[in-house]
Design a protein around this motif. Sequence first.
Motif, PDB file in Angstrom:
ATOM      1  N   THR A   1      -9.091  -8.405   3.136  1.00 40.59           N
ATOM      2  CA  THR A   1      -8.756  -8.130   1.734  1.00 40.59           C
ATOM      3  C   THR A   1      -7.540  -7.218   1.600  1.00 40.59           C
ATOM      4  O   THR A   1      -6.967  -7.121   0.520  1.00 40.59           O
ATOM      5  CB  THR A   1      -9.945  -7.461   1.022  1.00 40.59           C
ATOM      6  OG1 THR A   1     -10.269  -6.233   1.709  1.00 40.59           O
ATOM      7  CG2 THR A   1     -11.154  -8.385   1.007  1.00 40.59           C
ATOM      8  N   ALA A   2      -7.155  -6.545   2.688  1.00 44.22           N
ATOM      9  CA  ALA A   2      -6.020  -5.622   2.633  1.00 44.22           C
ATOM     10  C   ALA A   2      -5.277  -5.638   3.962  1.00 44.22           C
ATOM     11  O   ALA A   2      -5.889  -5.749   5.032  1.00 44.22           O
ATOM     12  CB  ALA A   2      -6.488  -4.200   2.315  1.00 44.22           C
TER      13      ALA A   2
ATOM     14  N   HIS B   1      -4.218 -12.642  -3.914  1.00 40.69           N
ATOM     15  CA  HIS B   1      -5.489 -11.908  -3.924  1.00 40.69           C
ATOM     16  C   HIS B   1      -5.592 -10.897  -2.789  1.00 40.69           C
ATOM     17  O   HIS B   1      -6.554 -10.112  -2.729  1.00 40.69           O
ATOM     18  CB  HIS B   1      -6.661 -12.891  -3.819  1.00 40.69           C
ATOM     19  CG  HIS B   1      -6.635 -13.707  -2.570  1.00 40.69           C
ATOM     20  ND1 HIS B   1      -5.736 -14.738  -2.375  1.00 40.69           N
ATOM     21  CD2 HIS B   1      -7.401 -13.644  -1.444  1.00 40.69           C
ATOM     22  CE1 HIS B   1      -5.949 -15.285  -1.184  1.00 40.69           C
ATOM     23  NE2 HIS B   1      -6.936 -14.630  -0.608  1.00 40.69           N
TER      24      HIS B   1
ATOM     25  N   GLN C   1      -1.928  -3.637   6.012  1.00 42.21           N
ATOM     26  CA  GLN C   1      -0.942  -2.563   6.055  1.00 42.21           C
ATOM     27  C   GLN C   1       0.227  -3.010   6.928  1.00 42.21           C
ATOM     28  O   GLN C   1       0.065  -3.309   8.104  1.00 42.21           O
ATOM     29  CB  GLN C   1      -1.560  -1.288   6.634  1.00 42.21           C
ATOM     30  CG  GLN C   1      -2.680  -0.707   5.785  1.00 42.21           C
ATOM     31  CD  GLN C   1      -3.328   0.495   6.440  1.00 42.21           C
ATOM     32  OE1 GLN C   1      -3.004   0.852   7.568  1.00 42.21           O
ATOM     33  NE2 GLN C   1      -4.245   1.127   5.735  1.00 42.21           N
TER      34      GLN C   1
ATOM     35  N   SER D   1       0.265  -3.350   1.586  1.00 40.03           N
ATOM     36  CA  SER D   1       0.999  -2.091   1.443  1.00 40.03           C
ATOM     37  C   SER D   1       2.093  -2.034   2.506  1.00 40.03           C
ATOM     38  O   SER D   1       1.898  -2.480   3.640  1.00 40.03           O
ATOM     39  CB  SER D   1       0.061  -0.892   1.599  1.00 40.03           C
ATOM     40  OG  SER D   1      -0.539  -0.892   2.877  1.00 40.03           O
TER      41      SER D   1
ATOM     42  N   ARG E   1       2.919 -12.238  -0.811  1.00 42.54           N
ATOM     43  CA  ARG E   1       2.141 -12.023  -2.042  1.00 42.54           C
ATOM     44  C   ARG E   1       2.163 -13.265  -2.934  1.00 42.54           C
ATOM     45  O   ARG E   1       1.202 -13.523  -3.665  1.00 42.54           O
ATOM     46  CB  ARG E   1       2.690 -10.815  -2.796  1.00 42.54           C
ATOM     47  CG  ARG E   1       2.441  -9.475  -2.111  1.00 42.54           C
ATOM     48  CD  ARG E   1       2.835  -8.312  -2.999  1.00 42.54           C
ATOM     49  NE  ARG E   1       2.679  -7.027  -2.332  1.00 42.54           N
ATOM     50  CZ  ARG E   1       3.694  -6.314  -1.874  1.00 42.54           C
ATOM     51  NH1 ARG E   1       4.939  -6.760  -2.017  1.00 42.54           N
ATOM     52  NH2 ARG E   1       3.483  -5.147  -1.271  1.00 42.54           N
TER      53      ARG E   1
ATOM     54  N   GLN F   1      -4.293  -7.546  -0.880  1.00 44.34           N
ATOM     55  CA  GLN F   1      -3.523  -6.334  -1.124  1.00 44.34           C
ATOM     56  C   GLN F   1      -2.652  -6.015   0.088  1.00 44.34           C
ATOM     57  O   GLN F   1      -3.154  -5.894   1.217  1.00 44.34           O
ATOM     58  CB  GLN F   1      -4.455  -5.162  -1.411  1.00 44.34           C
ATOM     59  CG  GLN F   1      -3.731  -3.841  -1.666  1.00 44.34           C
ATOM     60  CD  GLN F   1      -4.699  -2.693  -1.861  1.00 44.34           C
ATOM     61  OE1 GLN F   1      -5.910  -2.890  -1.939  1.00 44.34           O
ATOM     62  NE2 GLN F   1      -4.156  -1.476  -1.932  1.00 44.34           N
TER      63      GLN F   1
ATOM     64  N   ASP G   1      -4.894  -5.204   9.627  1.00 46.92           N
ATOM     65  CA  ASP G   1      -5.754  -5.783   8.592  1.00 46.92           C
ATOM     66  C   ASP G   1      -7.174  -5.240   8.712  1.00 46.92           C
ATOM     67  O   ASP G   1      -7.525  -4.575   9.693  1.00 46.92           O
ATOM     68  CB  ASP G   1      -5.767  -7.318   8.702  1.00 46.92           C
ATOM     69  CG  ASP G   1      -6.398  -7.809   9.994  1.00 46.92           C
ATOM     70  OD1 ASP G   1      -7.643  -7.725  10.129  1.00 46.92           O
ATOM     71  OD2 ASP G   1      -5.670  -8.312  10.878  1.00 46.92           O
TER      72      ASP G   1
END
Length: 358
Positions: free
Chosen positions: A266-267, A226, A269, A230, A221, A228, A285
């Motif tokens: 953009t995200a 930018h 896991q 989790s 991070r 995300q 991703d």
Amino acid sequence: MPHSHTKNRLFPVSLRDFLLFTLILASAVGLCFLLRLADSSDGFASPVFVLAVLLISRFTDGYLFGLLAAVLSVICINYIFTYPYLEFNFTLSGYPLTFLTMLGVSLVTCTMTTKIKEQERLRVESEKEKMRANLLRSVSHDIRTPLTSIVGATSAVLETPGLSKEEQRVFLEDARNEAQWLIRLVENLLSITRIGDENTQIRKEQEAAEEILGEAARKFRKRFPHIQVSVSAPDELLLVPMDAILIEQVLSNLLENAVIHGECTTAIQLSVRREGGKAIFSVRDNGHGIPAKELPRLFDGTLKRSETPSGDGKRNMGLGLSVCMAIVHAHGGTMEAENLSDGAEFVFRLPVSEKESL
């Protein structure tokens, strides 16, 4: 010197081979005594000792014990298990043929076994050299970016007049962070190079998998605020025997690959779970996914820079993943990747106990 080295390979002496040679030959002698008690004929000895010579030649290194087995087997057949017993009789019909058969079995089997073992040794050495070369190329590209940032930050402080203390502090903090990242990289590199040394074992300790994921996510991070990220882990504490630095390096590589090579990611896991005796780590991703033609070669380090979107100097995906695979294998684990409907997923499995890795 090379001649002596070759000789040692052809006629090596080891306690393991000696014990194996003694055990098989003693078993053949014992079996022949039992067969002689059950049958008065002498024809059983030759096939039993041929089998013994075959087994010794197959499961010992080099030619030494196979040839010794051939000679001793012929002596045993002639002296112990052929009438007149406990006497040598070189006039027996077929005696030269028995000796030549034993010798031929030994030479052919030893030659085949030695060639197979030599080919395996060369293959292992080739893989180690390829891994070292991949490591060197991968790290050379990893080092370039932080060095450039350090030079830029320090140059700005030294060469730009009128900078406020706050601005100078920002530049110096950036330089310090990049220098710390370089230190971690060098420490990781020193640990990774241990994988190629057959005399060095990976030092494993029971580590909480959730903590390793959390630390990898925290550092990621800072570099990619930018994106995300989790983190998902089971409620119960999941302890996994591992080298925490190396496994964190694997997760960092996978997270970075998800951003750089996913292009539109953009995200991400990041998760771990337990299935039976394995801890399943996953990095998923929502990027573009992996080109189908690259999937079979992802982990072998053969992807060229021109074949990946990283030709601008960013890390080559194949090189980083080959390092990940080497680390996971050194832990007794497995690794694979697949495309999803909305991105890609990398999964590696580690044994949750030392017994599972054997």
